[in-house]
Design a protein around this motif. Sequence first.
Motif, short mmCIF file in Angstrom:
data_model
loop_
_atom_site.label_atom_id
_atom_site.label_comp_id
_atom_site.label_asym_id
_atom_site.label_seq_id
_atom_site.Cartn_x
_atom_site.Cartn_y
_atom_site.Cartn_z
N GLN A 26 39.69 -2.46 -15.52
CA GLN A 26 39.82 -2.85 -16.95
C GLN A 26 40.82 -4.00 -17.07
O GLN A 26 40.63 -4.93 -17.96
N ALA A 27 41.89 -3.78 -16.43
CA ALA A 27 43.11 -4.65 -16.41
C ALA A 27 42.69 -6.11 -15.69
O ALA A 27 42.89 -7.34 -16.39
N GLU A 28 41.89 -6.04 -14.68
CA GLU A 28 41.40 -7.22 -14.11
C GLU A 28 40.64 -8.01 -14.85
O GLU A 28 40.46 -9.38 -15.13
N VAL A 29 39.58 -7.22 -15.44
CA VAL A 29 38.65 -7.77 -16.35
C VAL A 29 39.31 -8.51 -17.69
O VAL A 29 38.71 -9.73 -18.02
N ALA A 30 40.08 -7.72 -18.24
CA ALA A 30 40.69 -8.15 -19.36
C ALA A 30 41.62 -9.55 -18.96
O ALA A 30 41.59 -10.67 -20.01
N LYS A 31 42.30 -9.81 -17.95
CA LYS A 31 42.70 -10.77 -17.63
C LYS A 31 41.92 -11.87 -17.57
O LYS A 31 42.18 -13.05 -17.99
N GLU A 32 40.46 -11.80 -17.14
CA GLU A 32 39.59 -12.68 -16.98
C GLU A 32 38.97 -13.23 -18.47
O GLU A 32 38.93 -14.66 -18.66
N VAL A 33 39.07 -12.19 -19.16
CA VAL A 33 38.47 -12.47 -20.47
C VAL A 33 39.43 -13.44 -21.25
O VAL A 33 39.26 -14.32 -21.83
N ALA A 34 40.80 -13.07 -20.97
CA ALA A 34 41.83 -13.88 -21.69
C ALA A 34 41.69 -15.35 -21.31
O ALA A 34 41.78 -16.21 -21.93
N GLN A 107 36.78 -12.36 -44.36
CA GLN A 107 37.70 -12.78 -43.44
C GLN A 107 37.05 -13.61 -42.24
O GLN A 107 35.95 -13.36 -41.81
N GLU A 108 37.71 -14.82 -41.85
CA GLU A 108 37.11 -15.63 -41.02
C GLU A 108 38.07 -15.56 -39.63
O GLU A 108 39.40 -15.72 -39.94
N PHE A 109 37.63 -16.15 -38.54
CA PHE A 109 38.41 -16.14 -37.36
C PHE A 109 38.17 -17.30 -36.35
O PHE A 109 36.92 -17.83 -36.56
N ASP A 110 39.05 -17.79 -35.81
CA ASP A 110 38.73 -19.08 -34.78
C ASP A 110 38.44 -18.23 -33.53
O ASP A 110 37.49 -18.94 -32.87
N LEU A 111 38.74 -17.19 -33.22
CA LEU A 111 38.36 -16.51 -32.13
C LEU A 111 38.24 -15.02 -32.15
O LEU A 111 39.19 -14.40 -32.92
N ILE A 112 37.15 -14.44 -31.64
CA ILE A 112 36.74 -12.96 -31.80
C ILE A 112 36.64 -12.74 -30.26
O ILE A 112 36.11 -13.26 -29.69
N VAL A 113 37.23 -11.65 -29.89
CA VAL A 113 37.53 -11.46 -28.24
C VAL A 113 37.55 -9.82 -28.17
O VAL A 113 38.13 -9.10 -28.99
N SER A 114 37.10 -9.65 -27.13
CA SER A 114 36.92 -8.16 -26.44
C SER A 114 36.73 -7.83 -25.30
O SER A 114 35.92 -8.62 -24.55
N SER A 115 37.21 -6.84 -24.58
CA SER A 115 37.09 -6.61 -23.13
C SER A 115 36.55 -5.28 -22.91
O SER A 115 37.46 -4.31 -23.42
N PRO A 137 33.24 -22.58 -38.18
CA PRO A 137 32.54 -23.39 -37.54
C PRO A 137 33.27 -23.82 -36.40
O PRO A 137 34.61 -24.13 -36.39
N GLY A 138 32.61 -23.85 -35.05
CA GLY A 138 33.56 -24.02 -33.91
C GLY A 138 34.47 -23.02 -33.25
O GLY A 138 34.81 -22.92 -32.26
N GLY A 139 34.32 -21.75 -33.94
CA GLY A 139 35.07 -20.64 -33.55
C GLY A 139 34.17 -20.01 -32.28
O GLY A 139 32.99 -20.26 -32.16
N ARG A 140 34.79 -19.16 -31.65
CA ARG A 140 34.35 -18.64 -30.37
C ARG A 140 34.27 -17.22 -30.41
O ARG A 140 35.40 -16.36 -30.84
N LEU A 141 33.13 -16.50 -29.89
CA LEU A 141 33.26 -15.00 -29.54
C LEU A 141 33.23 -15.04 -28.20
O LEU A 141 32.28 -15.54 -27.50
N VAL A 142 34.22 -14.13 -27.45
CA VAL A 142 34.27 -14.02 -26.02
C VAL A 142 34.42 -12.73 -25.74
O VAL A 142 35.46 -12.10 -26.26
N TYR A 246 30.36 -11.46 -18.67
CA TYR A 246 31.14 -12.23 -19.95
C TYR A 246 30.25 -13.27 -20.67
O TYR A 246 29.57 -13.85 -20.01
N GLY A 247 30.54 -12.86 -21.90
CA GLY A 247 29.69 -13.77 -22.82
C GLY A 247 30.46 -14.66 -23.64
O GLY A 247 31.83 -14.35 -23.80
N ALA A 248 30.06 -15.95 -23.94
CA ALA A 248 31.00 -16.81 -24.65
C ALA A 248 30.01 -17.38 -25.58
O ALA A 248 28.91 -18.11 -25.35
N PHE A 249 30.28 -17.49 -26.97
CA PHE A 249 29.41 -18.24 -27.88
C PHE A 249 30.43 -18.87 -28.83
O PHE A 249 31.35 -18.58 -29.31
#
Length: 252
Positions: A26-34, A107-115, A137-142, A246-249
């Motif tokens: 999980q730590a390896e994958v989290a690093k990649e998500v970051a 509430q709005e975000f520039d980045l929503i992130v999850s590993s 607009p322009g924000g990302r979900l990763v 890994y998904g990125a929108f």
Amino acid sequence: MNAQKSRIAQAFSNSADSYEQASQLQAEVAKEVATLALADLPSNPRVLEIGCGTGGLTKHLLTQVEGGSFLITDIAPNMVEKCREACVDKRARYLRMDGEHPALEGQEFDLIVSSLAMQWFADLAAGIERLTAHLVPGGRLVFSTLAHETFANWRTAHTELGLKDGTPIYPTPQQVDGMWPEGGQGQVSVDLIKREYEDAQTFARRLKTIGANTPAQGHRPLSPKNFRKISAHLGRNFVDHYHIVYGAFTKG
Ligand SMILES: C[S@@+](CC[C@H](N)C(=O)[O-])C[C@H]1O[C@@H](n2cnc3c(N)ncnc32)[C@H](O)[C@@H]1O
């Protein structure tokens, strides 16, 4: 929260103290998500994290981003507390929340992130749609989540013995790639990570140590006799895989 979600939250809460003993993958994958998430961030970003656990990904976010504000969430209360203790930072707020049904009105975000948390959603596509509604607009979900080849050898052993396994059914990467909501563009990439387990007991114990041992809804645990059968069938030092998507929108 329904009964299955409560079971998932309870299992992870119970494992908050032991999680880091068995979460190297999980730590390896989290690093990649970051790495994927932190490319291309605006200054002072508003960041939402879903399923923080003990802070494997949170630590990367807080150390690599300058300024900004962070809403760090998890469905399991003890995980929220563990993460809060491990990642003390004035920019961060911590909240217990089911990320599949975000309670974040207005509430709005520039980045929503999850590993490696969204595989616990009951309906991944609906969860993605609700989360992306909170992007500017322009924000990302990763995110990273599990795909269908995860624990395939474990599942095959059950099928070959005429038994039912409790592993949730995970989507194919193509299915995840078909889940992007309108009004933006998404893409996926894939990794297959091999793991060797001394025996079936070690496999089951590792999942329990990190709290990932809640079976699919309606599954009845194997009897000790059937567990011994699976164990004998898999033998010693069996190999299985974590199939990561890994998904990125990006919102248009
Ligand atoms: C395998 S851990 C990953 C933790 C952390 N992201 C990491 O990379 O180490 C999965 C986490 O997701 C959380 N989780 C599971 N279902 C969730 C949901 N519906 N909403 C928010 N968090 C959830 C669990 O409580 C657990 O802390």
